[in-house]
Design a protein around this motif. Sequence first.
Motif, PDB file in Angstrom:
ATOM      1  N   CYS A 140      77.735 -15.241  56.978  1.00 55.12           N
ATOM      2  CA  CYS A 140      78.617 -15.173  55.813  1.00 55.12           C
ATOM      3  C   CYS A 140      80.049 -14.981  56.285  1.00 55.12           C
ATOM      4  N   ASP A 141      81.001 -15.318  55.431  1.00 52.68           N
ATOM      5  CA  ASP A 141      82.400 -15.078  55.773  1.00 52.68           C
ATOM      6  C   ASP A 141      82.748 -13.619  55.488  1.00 52.68           C
ATOM      7  N   ASP A 142      84.029 -13.293  55.602  1.00 49.65           N
ATOM      8  CA  ASP A 142      84.453 -11.903  55.447  1.00 49.65           C
ATOM      9  C   ASP A 142      84.175 -11.338  54.060  1.00 49.65           C
ATOM     10  N   LEU A 143      84.030 -12.214  53.084  1.00 49.08           N
ATOM     11  CA  LEU A 143      83.767 -11.757  51.719  1.00 49.08           C
ATOM     12  C   LEU A 143      82.289 -11.782  51.370  1.00 49.08           C
ATOM     13  N   GLY A 144      81.459 -12.198  52.302  1.00 48.89           N
ATOM     14  CA  GLY A 144      80.035 -12.259  52.059  1.00 48.89           C
ATOM     15  C   GLY A 144      79.557 -13.564  51.472  1.00 48.89           C
ATOM     16  N   VAL A 145      80.416 -14.598  51.486  1.00 56.43           N
ATOM     17  CA  VAL A 145      80.015 -15.912  50.989  1.00 56.43           C
ATOM     18  C   VAL A 145      79.239 -16.631  52.084  1.00 56.43           C
ATOM     19  N   PRO A 146      78.051 -17.133  51.776  1.00 57.15           N
ATOM     20  CA  PRO A 146      77.234 -17.800  52.800  1.00 57.15           C
ATOM     21  C   PRO A 146      77.971 -18.959  53.471  1.00 57.15           C
ATOM     22  N   SER A 147      77.703 -19.142  54.733  1.00 61.93           N
ATOM     23  CA  SER A 147      78.363 -20.207  55.484  1.00 61.93           C
ATOM     24  C   SER A 147      77.986 -21.591  54.988  1.00 61.93           C
ATOM     25  N   ASP A 148      76.843 -21.712  54.297  1.00 64.21           N
ATOM     26  CA  ASP A 148      76.441 -23.014  53.792  1.00 64.21           C
ATOM     27  C   ASP A 148      76.957 -23.268  52.373  1.00 64.21           C
TER      28      ASP A 148
END
Length: 607
Positions: A140-148
């Motif tokens: 996930c990115d720094d905000l917790g959004v999945p990489s996909d």
Amino acid sequence: MSGDENMSEQEKQLRDCFAKFDSNGDGKIQADEFKKLMSSLGGFSPKEIKRLFKEADTDCSNSVDWREFLSWILNGTALKGMGAKGAASFERLLNTETQDEASFVESAQMGHNVTEYLRQSGSKERKTRQRKRVAPKGGCDDLGVPSDWTGHRIQLPMTPEGARQLLDHFLHSGAKSPLHAKHVTHLITQFVSAYSVRHPKPVVYTDVPQPDGRLVIVGDTHGQLADVLHILYHLGPPSAQNRYLFNGDMVDRGGQGVEILLILYAFFLADPESIIVHRGNHENEDMNALHADNGGGFEDEVMEKYGLSVYRHFVSSFKVMSLASVINKEIFVVHGGLTRVKNLTIDYINTLPFQDYTAPHPMSSNVKEQLFSDLLWSDPTEHEGKYKSDRGVGIKYGPDVTTKFCSQNRLRFLVRSHQVPEDGRGFQKQHNDRCVTVFSASNYCGDGGNFGAVIVLSAANFPRYEVFEHFAAPLEEMPSIVAQGDSVDWNQTSTSQQRDSLEASRAARQEKTFARMIIAIIEKKPQLWSFIIRNSLGQKMPIDDFVQMMEAQIESDNPWKEALEGWGVIHDGQVEAASGLQTACLCMLLILRGHKVPKSMGCEERV
């Protein structure tokens, strides 16, 4: 436990509580069911129980459905209207694990969750979207959004380029490709933190950017993203030299209030000098809770796109929005208008506790709360003095009030928004040009047929200003227009759009008007029959006599003759009274069933 899981558990507790009231299981709490359970709790007098039921029964149907019950709980009305003993009993009811009305047991975790939910909530839940939890394939990115995640990703930290990329994203995708909920929450929380520090008082003192900058005042946009895109691509994106002041009512009625606010928040975070955001009467959870057709809709919009948690964040952002601005110490800008307070000063406005709530209770007798409401709700009138507003909130104020306010505060004039100018333009000058209305939502609600406008103040020509009127193209056409770049003739685009939409807007307005007239006939049908019988008018009446009756018994400002022709009840210059009234009832049945009623045919034909 995650936030979503907590919310699901809390909703279950509230549904269990609703079921305790709804003893017959019909999905509604009847007055006697409410009285029975509340009496068993203790701490409530019969008078209090009757008042509490009336508060919960917002549609006056003498019953409380699930949505009304949830609103009553979550907006704080329930506990606010109870004494200490009654509130304690009611919280025990929320915490109980059984269906036995008299059995209150300790459930520490459950009680903590529900009580905290009630105390923290400043909104009303209508519905909660259920999402399948899918484990991300990667990290996930720094905000917790999945990489996909395949949707748009915002920049961290937000930059002018990142804000323009977000603007471009909404230009091409509108609301069809929403941001991830974590990006939305991040933008809102960052905006709340930064804006409250940047503008800690109700009134913002600002200037037209020097040496050659400009300040653009935008009126109501009401969820109409196409208007905001038209303005920002025509006049350029917000920056320190191209400052924007959005004068409230960015949400409700239209379906893209979320996207409009996220654009504004992103540009502010990229450059706090670029934008000022005012609160209007619709940046308010009570207005948001109404259906879009009744003037609200933002709560439903956010709940559909993201859910309750994000909506509550938006409500928090409303509380930090400014109430007014003073430009170059000479121009006062506010959403609604002036107030009932004598000798009103800017300094006094700055004493308002504007971050305590989105808006005070409309019927408050507190002077400061009345002042707060007036700033957001009032309208100018050409009659001298101050009058009660037809809106039920705020006042109507005359030229003398504007002149006195400007004189006492050493101002040239004031700019406000809040209402569509009567002549269908996007702006209107009143009170010897010292009160200027600017309204930016063109073709308001899809059938207004009006132009929108913005006011542009330039450093070189201050205090003179320019008015840029527009008629925005449909959202799906905006990308191709913007793609033309510098060759776009924005004035020609607006003129052609307004011309093309005239007939569609007229037809839509007529349909709404006829529907309102039909409802009025149904409500007044007994009186109309009594009038016909009492005056021995018979079954057939001349058109003019029938119209005169309708104007006298219902309302004079309706196109009765046009409606009668559309309903097909005029024969040889006569109106068949029974047929006319029956037709209205049948038309209403079709409307309620979701059918459109062609005005070129009598309802009897179609039924």
